[in-house]
Each structure stands twice: as C-alpha cells, then as structure tokens.
Scaffold this motif. Sequence first.
Motif, PDB file in Angstrom:
ATOM      1  N   UNK A 188       2.570   0.958   9.747  1.00 47.66           N
ATOM      2  CA  UNK A 188       2.692   1.859   8.444  1.00 47.66           C
ATOM      3  C   UNK A 188       2.854   1.000   7.054  1.00 47.66           C
ATOM      4  N   UNK A 247       4.099  -0.273   3.578  1.00 44.45           N
ATOM      5  CA  UNK A 247       5.571  -0.169   2.847  1.00 44.45           C
ATOM      6  C   UNK A 247       5.579   0.485   1.703  1.00 44.45           C
ATOM      7  N   UNK A 264      10.389   3.509  -1.150  1.00 51.81           N
ATOM      8  CA  UNK A 264      11.658   3.860  -0.480  1.00 51.81           C
ATOM      9  C   UNK A 264      12.201   2.557   0.770  1.00 51.81           C
ATOM     10  N   UNK A 265      10.977   2.147   1.335  1.00 49.51           N
ATOM     11  CA  UNK A 265      11.597   1.271   2.229  1.00 49.51           C
ATOM     12  C   UNK A 265      12.170  -0.171   1.547  1.00 49.51           C
ATOM     13  N   UNK A 266      11.365  -0.338   0.345  1.00 53.36           N
ATOM     14  CA  UNK A 266      11.889  -1.521  -0.603  1.00 53.36           C
ATOM     15  C   UNK A 266      13.403  -1.280  -0.824  1.00 53.36           C
TER      16      UNK A 266
END
Lengths: 56, 646
Positions: free
Chosen positions: A36, A38, A41-43
């Motif tokens: 997936x 990045x 929202x992941x950061x």
Amino acid sequence: MLGIEDKSVILAYLLCIVSALLCIIYGVINWNKGDDSIESEDLHWVEEEKKVEESL
Amino acid sequence: MLLAQTVGLPEIIVVLAYLLITFYLGWLGYKQTKTSTDYLIAGRGVHPFIMALSYGATFISTSAIVGFGGVAGMFGMSLLWLTFLNIFVGIFISFVFLGSPTRKMGHHLDAHTFPELIARRFNSSFIQVFSGIVIFLFIPLYAAAVLIGGCEFIATRFGIDYQVALLVFSVLIAAYVIMGGLKGVMYSDALQGSIMFLGMIALLIWTYKMLGGVTASHEALTELGKAPSLFGKIGFKGWTSMPESGWGDTKYNLWWIIVSTITLGVGIGVLAQPQLAVRFMTVKSKRELNRAVPIGGAFILVMTGVAFVVGSLSNLYFAKHEVIKGKLVGETKLAWVIAKNERDLVKKVPCKLLHIDTTNDGIADVNIVANGYDLKVGDGKPQVLEPGHGKGNGKGKIIPFSVLMPKAEIVDLDTDKNIVVKPKATAFTRALVKKGDSWAFNTGSIIPIYITSALPRWFGLVFLLTLLSAAMSTLSSQFHAVGTSIGRDVWEKVAGKHDATIGITKIGIIVGIFIAVLIGFYARGGFIIARATAIFFGLCAATFLPTYVGGLFWKRMTKPAAIASMLSGFVATAFWLLFIKDKEARALGLCNALFHKHSLLLEHPNWSVVDPIMIALPISILVAIIVTLITKAPSKDEIERCYGKK
C-alpha cells in the motif's frame, strides 16, 4: 501412527504442522503482494503515535 | 558472594550480559528513533522477520511455555489442539483477515489504542472508557500468570524461595519498564524472539533424542498412560489420548476443561487481545503482514507445540529415565500433600517423602514422593494404611493412593546416606513443592523441574534466557496496554484534558505492576497460570470480539449494538465466573455468600467446568446482530467517516 493411538490427537499433531506449512506457503505466494502507498493519514497517525509513546 | 553461591557465577554473568544487551538495544533503538513508527515512516526499512518475531514474542510468554506446558504435563498432548488454533486462528486468520483492515481503520480514524479504535468506529466515548477500564482491571491477571511462570522456573532452577524469585523478577521487570522497555523498540523484541525460538528448538531435539526418537517416545508414553491415574475419575485416558468425551457425568469434566477453557478460551480469545491488535497498526502495508505470516506460523509451532509435546513427554522421563544421585538429608514419614486447593476444598494425599541434597551443600534441593499410603474413608476418621497392610478397621472405602502415587525405587543407599533413587513419578506427582508449612503438587513446576533434572546445566541457562525473553516481551506489551488504557482511554476521555496524561499513565503502570505481583504472590498453585490466562482471553473475546470484527467488516453495525454486545459479553462472563464455574466461583466466594453453594449448577455435571467463552461469546454475537437489525442503520456520511470514500 507416530506412536499415538488416539486419532484426534494425531490429527491435532499433524494439523499443527500443516497449519504452519499453510502459513509458510501463503507467505511465499503473497511475498510481494499488498504494497500500500503511504497516505497523509498514515503520516498523521505516525506523528500522533510518537506522542503516545512519549507518554510512556 | 551469597547470591553467587546460591545462583552460580556463570549464571549471573550471562544473565547480566543478556540484560545489558537488551537494555543497550533498547537505548540504541530509542536514540536512533528506530521504533515501530519510524519504520513506518521509513517505509521499506522494517523487516517482516522483525515484525513477526516481535508479534510472536508478545503473543507467547512464560504462561504458554511454563503454565500451559505444565498443563500438558498433567493432561497430555490433547493440548495440541490449542497449538493448532494458536497457529491457524492466532496467526493465519488474524494476520490475513484482521491485520490489514485494522491497520487501515486505525490510521483512518487516528486510533492509537484498541479501545480508541472501536470507540472511534462507533463514535462512542463510553466504549473507549469502558474498554479502557476492563483492560486496566484485568490485564494484571494475565501479567500475573506471566510473572508466576517466570518465577516458577527461577525458584526451581536456583533452589530459592518462590517469593524471593518473585521479588527479584518483579524488580527486573519494573527496571525494564521504567528504562524504556515499553516504547516498542523492535530490536529488543526480535532478539528476545530469536532466543526463544532457538531455546525451544534445542529443547525439542534434546527431549526426543534422550527418549529414543519421535515414534518410540510416543509409543512408550502411550503405554505409560494406561496405568491408573489420579485424574481417571474426570476422564483422563493417557497423555497421548483425548479425555473421555460426553455430557452429564463428572467423567467428562476433563474433556470440557481441555476443549472449552484451554483450547477455545485461549485459541479464540487471541483474536481480540488489545495488546496484539494494536501491533497491526504499526506496519506499513498488507505486504509486511503477508511476509510476517510464515515466520509467525513457524514461531508459534516451535513455541507452544514444543512446550506441549515436551510437557507430555516429561512424564516418560520422570517415570522411566530419571535417576537422582545425592545425599538423603531427610525423610517425612507421613506428609499430607495438597493435590487440589480451593476455598473450602483441600484435597490431600498421604505420602512418604524423601529429601535429597544433590548439590553437596547440606540442604535438600530435590524432594520426591517415596510412596503413597492407601486411605480408608467413609467410616469415621480417615485411616492411613501402609501399602499391602490389609483393609484397616471397620467399613468404608479405600482410596488406593499406594497405586496412584509413585513408588520410588532406591537403587543404592550407603551408610553415609549417599543415595541413588529412581522417582518413577508422573510429571504431576514429581512437581512437589513446599508451600508454607505444607507440601503441594504444583503444575507450574513441571517444566522447570524437567529442565533442571533432564537437561545439562548449560541448557538451564539458555532456557532461563528463553523465559526471561518470553516474559519481558509480553509484560512490556501488557503494561503498555495498561498505561495507555488508563491514561489515554480513561483519563483523557473522562477528564477531557491532556495535561496530566503522562503522570496518570505512569501511576497506572505502577499500580498494574503492583497488582500483578500481588496476585502472583497469593495465587500460586494448581494450574493458576493457564486459568488466569484463559480468563483474560475469554473475557476479551466475549467483550470485544463481536464489536471489533463487526466494526471492521459490517458497515451496517450500529453504536447501540456495539455497546449492548460489549456489556452483555462482559456481564455474561462475569456471571459465569462468579456463579457457575466452580473453581473461579469458589475462589471469588460471592456465590457461596449469597446462595451457600459454590456453583449454582454444581449438581448438574459438567456445567461447572464449562468455560464462560462458550456461553458469553455466542450471547455477545447474537446481541450484536439483533440490536443492529432493530436499530437505525448508520448514515452514508457515518460509513464514509469510518471506512473512507470509495
């Protein structure tokens, strides 16, 4: 079989090995699948997670 | 030098070296900020090997190896059904089906704890606070099981008091936690996982080799299991057989203990373990999860599979192979050894004991049963009968403990009392420990006594590191969950502010450690390690599983359904533990105080040994489904808030 008379215990013994093999086969087949990207929202999640770890 | 004399200088040096490396890796990782989150930012830096070992080391603890390994020593290889579920459910189902959705939803909703994940999915502060309280209150029970497992080994291996072992181990764990062991530094976890893996492989190879190979040792164990057993009345049929199955008679109790409590309680409960579910959020993508599956599967096979096989085979070693050489420093002509100890129910076995010094320091470090005495009951005061000395006076029933207990064979005894003895015991009857002024059979001592007696001294050291690793990695994740649940989930939500979170979190962790140590101090004995673990796993399954899985996959599921499911699962589990399940209800005492009996269903065979998960999980699943269907479906906006736009 294997010196064990009770079939349900032999089955459990073998299923342990078979299920571990299933995990290995699944991992080998899917080794490069599911990469997936990045997202923002992941950061954002990572930044907040660092704060949670600091509180420990 | 006293410590060095008791423990041995090589052990102290190796353990200190191990601790230094662990702390150094933790410090190095922390300094370079190589925590799980940094790996996530760095993207491709994290190795799936590290993730899988870290997850495995968290999953498997001293509870699995010493606690459940000891239960396998008592009841045999039927426990391998739990290993199968550990691998198939705990790794395969968990990683393949729950891992990626948990990670995606966790990041999307910016959730950092398990309670926060389900609470944000259902937009309910109540869920977060309630879950946080449940985790904060009950994880110490599971942590106590891990502590007891570690201390049983330290106490046996070094011949020190269990209480002293508990004190030393607790200080060690507290130091690890305080010095940053909670910060998710993956190098330490991976080191601990690697040591565990190698230690257990060595244990398996050594055991099979010593006992004549795989098939030969299983055959010999099967033959041995045909002898009369203490557990025959509850359905025990040997260490390579399932217990007698059926319903409505106490002879089926063991089957229900093995299947409902040990296998399903723990095997299914793993899916809703808060400290494990949060690990899925720290990986970068599904690919890392895919790559972790084979390593995790092999790891769990080697952990619990080996512990349960070796635990079972220890019976063969104690009965046929063990030879103890030392000096006979004492005999107890008649000791009432506690075989079962619960509130208002203490079952004792009359035995003759031998106390042997094998380390030449004048202190007995090995205690074994020389023989059991027959006991005549049912006609006045119980009479203790010497083996082969008739049927005693009057009427009554004879319990043949002279047959059920071991009959140790003294091979040589000279005038200086130097002795060579074959204990000819089962694993359970060999696990004799002193508890206060009494003697007791202690399941948690089976694996430690086997390692100490059957394997060379250097392996004891390897195994000590294995268990230290298993305990530290699990305890750090447990106290991580304790801290975040009380700080982030309860305090921040109830108080509505963040300024005191760090203080509350730290106090919560200290309180959690204290409660765990307190439980460890008082609750030793029986198979408490496995029971405490099963209670926590079952409670998590019944309370959280339908909400967690429903929240991930069922967009229609509603907030009232989640709350109702969690409350019904929790209440059903609590009711079952307080009023139905004999052992737990007896220990808690509320049922007896209110109804003057230890279980409401004591007269109905089997009900009182059925695990709460069999009742509470179906109830919480049904409640989740029914309440969802009768309440208003979430709006499109609400679904998009949780799952993102398609």
